[in-house]
Enzyme design. Structure first.
Site, mmCIF file in Angstrom:
data_model
loop_
_atom_site.group_PDB
_atom_site.id
_atom_site.type_symbol
_atom_site.label_atom_id
_atom_site.label_comp_id
_atom_site.label_asym_id
_atom_site.label_seq_id
_atom_site.Cartn_x
_atom_site.Cartn_y
_atom_site.Cartn_z
ATOM 1 N N TYR A 152 0.487 -1.167 0.115
ATOM 2 C CA TYR A 152 -0.263 -0.099 0.401
ATOM 3 C C TYR A 152 1.381 0.845 -0.093
ATOM 4 O O TYR A 152 0.561 2.139 -0.917
ATOM 5 C CB TYR A 152 -1.150 0.107 1.625
ATOM 6 C CG TYR A 152 -1.483 1.565 1.051
ATOM 7 C CD1 TYR A 152 -3.253 0.927 0.874
ATOM 8 C CD2 TYR A 152 -0.894 2.355 1.578
ATOM 9 C CE1 TYR A 152 -4.184 2.517 1.044
ATOM 10 C CE2 TYR A 152 -1.931 3.915 2.547
ATOM 11 C CZ TYR A 152 -3.512 3.215 1.445
ATOM 12 O OH TYR A 152 -4.316 4.399 1.216
ATOM 13 N N LYS A 184 0.727 4.387 -2.948
ATOM 14 C CA LYS A 184 1.464 5.693 -2.252
ATOM 15 C C LYS A 184 2.328 6.757 -3.087
ATOM 16 O O LYS A 184 1.627 8.013 -2.688
ATOM 17 C CB LYS A 184 0.838 5.834 -1.229
ATOM 18 C CG LYS A 184 -0.406 5.918 -0.509
ATOM 19 C CD LYS A 184 -1.478 6.619 -1.327
ATOM 20 C CE LYS A 184 -2.698 4.979 -1.168
ATOM 21 N NZ LYS A 184 -3.684 5.350 -2.874
#
Length: 304
Positions: A165, A169
């Site tokens: 994740y 980002k």
């Protein structure tokens, strides 16, 4: 619509999420807000609020193209603001919460990662925004508009169990950096929002995830289960968050990276002034990695 009417397209406006708060805030500021939700996703909360909405799956190019035709029919030829939010509810303490639309997170140690699952996450979290900008850039350039990419402090710090994740980002945020430079000749502004913990009423999609059998991190199996089932206790109200993001996006000279939400101040400070491995020390203790090291050393002794 009057000639001076501004238009803002916000992706990811499912009920209870950041997107819903954003379109309502834009509307309160006199901007014609246009929301998107996933095909077959409930949209009653938008209809009842009198907000224009369209279906969108950011991972499907035809869906993006169809959306553009619908937006052109409303705005004429320009788009003042594009907020890429469809793929995320962002958080440092809880970076895998679900938004109302196309949210995709993956909680797992780096070495135990299911790469196919991560490919899907990148399609939503990174390539989705790229696809929106690719198809809408001409409308934004005509309006000398603003692109808002919703990032996360997860893309700044090495938050445990969030390597995939966090990578998505970080990719989005650095793509957004270059996009800002490349769009500057056209007087288009690009804002990267570094978001902290923001409260929504949507449950996590990783609540039943477990460490795989035989993982080197098995000593932390109980802690991992507790981690994915936790309920955040400190977060920023989504409407407060939305009000500040919207205000920033309407400025003639917005900040390049806009940090907002719970934990962002302390993260920004130590990312700026701390040594590069500062958060290694913090998270090593917080996630009890010493327990893994002790188990690993004991296992090595038995194998000698």
């Amino acid at each position: 619509m009057t000639k001076n009417q501004k238009f803002a397209l916000v992706t990811g406006c499912g009920k209870g999420g950041i997107g819903e708060a954003l379109v309502k805030q834009y509307t309160s500021r006199g901007v014609h807000a246009i929301a998107t939700v996933l095909p077959n996703e409930n949209h009653d909360h938008l209809t009842e609020a009198g907000i224009t909405w369209f279906p969108l799956d950011v991972t499907v190019e035809k869906s993006v193209i169809d959306l553009k035709q619908n937006i052109l029919a409303i705005t004429g030829d320009g788009l003042d603001i594009l907020v890429n939010n469809a793929w995320v509810f962002l958080s440092f303490l809880d970076p895998f919460s679900r938004s109302g639309l196309a949210d995709y997170g993956y909680t797992m140690t780096a070495i135990d990662t299911d790469v196919e699952a991560v490919k899907r996450m990148f399609n939503v979290n990174v390539f989705g925004p790229m696809q929106l900008v690719h198809h809408f850039h001409d409308m934004i350039i005509k309006a000398c508009g603003t692109i808002v990419n919703i990032g996360s402090i997860g893309g700044v710090v090495p938050y445990m169990y969030g390597s995939s994740y966090n990578a998505s980002k970080a990719a989005l945020q650095h793509w957004s950096n270059t996009l800002r430079l490349e769009m500057s000749p056209f007087n288009v502004k690009v804002i990267t929002v570094i978001s902290g913990e923001v409260g929504t009423n949507i449950l996590k999609n990783d609540i039943n995830r477990e460490l795989p059998e035989g993982s080197y991190y098995s000593p932390l199996a109980a802690e991992f289960k507790k981690h994915v089932q936790r309920t955040p206790t400190q977060f920023t109200d989504r409407f407060e968050y939305a009000a500040n993001v919207v205000a920033q996006s309407l400025k003639s000279s917005p900040t390049a990276w806009f940090w907002y939400g719970s934990s962002t101040s302390v993260i920004r400070f130590f990312d700026t002034f701390g040594w590069r491995t500062f958060f290694d020390f913090v998270f090593y203790r917080e996630f009890n990695l010493g327990k893994v090291r002790t188990a690993h050393l004991a296992r090595m002794k038995t194998e000698m």
